[in-house]
Design a protein around this motif. Structure first.
Motif, PDB file in Angstrom:
ATOM      1  N   TYR A   1      -8.504  -2.629   0.747  1.00 15.14           N
ATOM      2  CA  TYR A   1      -8.118  -1.277   1.164  1.00 15.14           C
ATOM      3  C   TYR A   1      -9.117  -0.245   0.629  1.00 15.14           C
ATOM      4  CZ  TYR A   1      -5.236   2.943   1.645  1.00 15.14           C
ATOM      5  OH  TYR A   1      -4.761   4.197   1.961  1.00 15.14           O
ATOM      6  N   ALA A   2      -9.516  -0.412  -0.626  1.00 14.50           N
ATOM      7  CA  ALA A   2     -10.471   0.520  -1.228  1.00 14.50           C
ATOM      8  C   ALA A   2     -11.855   0.404  -0.610  1.00 14.50           C
ATOM      9  CB  ALA A   2     -10.551   0.281  -2.734  1.00 14.50           C
TER      10      ALA A   2
ATOM     11  N   ILE B   1       0.830  -1.206   0.000  1.00 17.88           N
ATOM     12  CA  ILE B   1       0.000   0.000   0.000  1.00 17.88           C
ATOM     13  C   ILE B   1       0.864   1.257   0.000  1.00 17.88           C
ATOM     14  CG2 ILE B   1      -1.814   1.249   1.228  1.00 17.88           C
ATOM     15  CD1 ILE B   1      -2.694  -1.372  -0.079  1.00 17.88           C
TER      16      ILE B   1
ATOM     17  N   GLY C   1       1.776   1.795  -3.468  1.00 14.55           N
ATOM     18  CA  GLY C   1       0.646   2.361  -4.197  1.00 14.55           C
ATOM     19  C   GLY C   1       0.494   3.847  -3.949  1.00 14.55           C
ATOM     20  N   ASN C   2       0.702   4.270  -2.712  1.00 14.63           N
ATOM     21  CA  ASN C   2       0.613   5.698  -2.386  1.00 14.63           C
ATOM     22  C   ASN C   2       1.735   6.499  -3.055  1.00 14.63           C
ATOM     23  OD1 ASN C   2      -1.624   5.187  -0.816  1.00 14.63           O
ATOM     24  ND2 ASN C   2      -0.499   5.109   1.119  1.00 14.63           N
TER      25      ASN C   2
ATOM     26  N   THR D   1      -1.099   4.811  -7.492  1.00 18.16           N
ATOM     27  CA  THR D   1      -1.880   3.722  -8.096  1.00 18.16           C
ATOM     28  C   THR D   1      -2.782   3.080  -7.049  1.00 18.16           C
ATOM     29  OG1 THR D   1      -0.039   2.193  -7.699  1.00 18.16           O
ATOM     30  CG2 THR D   1      -0.165   3.237  -9.865  1.00 18.16           C
ATOM     31  N   ASN D   2      -3.814   2.372  -7.521  1.00 16.44           N
ATOM     32  CA  ASN D   2      -4.790   1.791  -6.594  1.00 16.44           C
ATOM     33  C   ASN D   2      -5.027   0.307  -6.837  1.00 16.44           C
ATOM     34  OD1 ASN D   2      -6.140   1.917  -8.991  1.00 16.44           O
ATOM     35  ND2 ASN D   2      -7.815   3.222  -8.255  1.00 16.44           N
ATOM     36  N   SER D   3      -4.077  -0.369  -7.454  1.00 15.16           N
ATOM     37  CA  SER D   3      -4.170  -1.825  -7.612  1.00 15.16           C
ATOM     38  C   SER D   3      -2.764  -2.392  -7.711  1.00 15.16           C
ATOM     39  CB  SER D   3      -4.984  -2.202  -8.855  1.00 15.16           C
ATOM     40  OG  SER D   3      -4.252  -1.939 -10.041  1.00 15.16           O
TER      41      SER D   3
ATOM     42  N   TRP E   1      -5.028   0.904   7.748  1.00 13.65           N
ATOM     43  CA  TRP E   1      -4.660  -0.319   7.050  1.00 13.65           C
ATOM     44  C   TRP E   1      -3.650  -1.135   7.865  1.00 13.65           C
ATOM     45  CZ3 TRP E   1      -6.270  -3.517   3.602  1.00 13.65           C
ATOM     46  CH2 TRP E   1      -5.393  -4.402   2.963  1.00 13.65           C
TER      47      TRP E   1
ATOM     48  N   PHE F   1      -5.484  -4.489  -2.319  1.00 11.46           N
ATOM     49  CA  PHE F   1      -5.949  -3.186  -2.805  1.00 11.46           C
ATOM     50  C   PHE F   1      -7.478  -3.123  -2.846  1.00 11.46           C
ATOM     51  CE2 PHE F   1      -1.600  -2.691  -4.333  1.00 11.46           C
ATOM     52  CZ  PHE F   1      -1.372  -1.350  -4.063  1.00 11.46           C
TER      53      PHE F   1
END
Length: 401
Positions: free
Chosen positions: A186-187, A29, A32-33, A37-39, A197, A183
């Motif tokens: 998390y979403a 995560i 991703g941050n 990105t979110n996947s 998280w 992800f």
């Protein structure tokens, strides 16, 4: 895999794999941050381009797909023994035939549940799976006290470590992994933040570790070196308490299957359909995935090698290698400096476990006593009697948050 690692070393490795899992989920995560990105797939694509994206997609597909095969193998083996306890159902009955059981459970349960599009709709069945896992744990603990003393331990049962412990790391990785869902979960949080998280991750992995350690200690203490890849293969067919545990285990497995199917379908959707499946494509892809998985599980019935190979080929790079590589690529610090030290060590360890585990799995495959009644179940054996009733994928449920 405790006979391969030795119980003391196995427990230490379990704690280590749990720590690595916890760390790498949070690292994922963070990556991703950093990349916006979110996947998992978009993270890898932003850091390693199309080649990295395709490699990850293959791994993300293989892990849950092979897991689905193993779930079907367990369902067929375990439910067949449950049905054998029904009066009038003998070894030649269709209900005692694993192929028939797998086909019927697929048509009636796993396929309809797999057709759901949204993971949130599977929340209640996932909760049921978690509750059933606790019931099964109680049964294993009871049998450790009542059956364990009747089974003679194998030679050198309590040695600290065994030479092929690397294979155990692969199976532990298989059991803990939930990165392919991270992800999405998390979403789905009401307040998705790194601190929230981290708390969810610590609780989930910690709970899975405790449950796994109890299963390991109780199961191995009962059967020592006779322990099978599916521990329910160790219990006698006339054991009514174990039969109830088998039933709970099957329900837990059946309700976990759709979560894995959802991930495989998402990978197919992203790679071949630009991330969008219409209703017809959704049904067609689901039917193809479930049908192929069912066909393979009907053709192959040895669980141990399936778990080992899935662990070292798919789970290990998804846990150890890829999250660390992505974070290191995005980080502005030098390798082996500051916060990059642990990701560097995980990357090296992951490559070692993956290569060594695969070679050992091929050269020294685990014996499979599929469907065989264990020697201590014989009425003539003094270590067992019909008046004393006589159970590695439960962690997945615990780490599915």
């Amino acid at each position: 895999k405790w006979p391969e690692a030795g119980l003391p070393l196995g427990l230490l490795l379990l704690v280590l794999v749990a720590f690595i899992t916890d760390y790498s989920i949070i690292l994922l995560i963070k990556g991703g941050n950093l990349s916006g990105t979110n996947s998992y797939q978009s993270l890898v694509r932003s850091t390693f381009g199309l080649t990295g994206y395709l490699i990850l997609s293959l791994l993300q597909f293989l892990y849950p797909f092979i897991a689905m095969i193993s779930y079907n193998i367990i369902t067929g083996d375990t439910l067949a023994k449950v049905f054998l306890r029904i009066p009038g159902v003998g070894p030649g009955n269709m209900l005692a035939e694993r192929h028939f059981v797998i086909a019927v459970s697929t048509i009636l349960f796993t396929l309809p549940l797999s057709l759901f599009r949204n993971v949130s709709k599977l929340g209640k069945v996932s909760l049921l799976s978690m509750v059933l896992t606790l019931f099964i744990l109680v049964i294993v603990l009871i049998r450790a006290a009542t059956l364990g003393p009747k089974i003679p331990p194998t030679e050198s049962a309590w040695v600290f470590a065994r030479w092929n412990a690397i294979q155990a790391v692969g199976v532990m990785s298989f059991a803990f992994i939930c990165h392919h869902n991270s992800f999405m979960i998390y979403a789905s949080m009401k307040e998705p933040s790194l601190s929230n998280w981290s708390r969810v991750t610590h609780f989930s992995v910690g709970s899975a570790l405790i449950i796994s350690a109890l299963f390991a200690a109780a199961g191995y203490a009962t059967f020592t070196g006779y322990t099978q890849g599916d521990i329910f293969e160790n219990y006698c067919r006339n054991d009514d308490l174990a039969t109830f545990g088998r039933f709970c285990f099957c329900v837990s497995i059946i309700t976990t299957f759709p979560l894995e199917c959802l991930v495989t379908r998402e990978v197919v959707s992203n790679v071949f359909f630009n991330g969008t499946l219409n209703n017809y494509s959704h049904v067609a892809v689901t039917l193809l995935l479930v049908g192929t998985c069912t066909a393979l599980s009907l053709a192959y019935d040895c669980l141990g090698i399936v778990l080992v190979l899935n662990g070292v080929i798919s789970a290990t790079p998804l846990i150890f290698i890829i999250p660390s590589a992505c974070y290191l690529k995005l980080s502005t610090e030098r390798w082996f400096a500051g916060e990059n030290r642990i990701p560097c060590l995980l990357l090296i360890a992951g490559v070692f476990v993956m290569i060594t585990g695969f070679v050992m799995a091929v050269m020294f495959p685990q014996d499979c006593s599929h469907g065989a009644e264990m020697f201590y179940c014989s009425a003539s054996n003094p270590s067992s009697s019909t008046s004393t009733p006589t159970t590695e994928l439960l962690l997945q449920n615990s780490t599915e948050f």
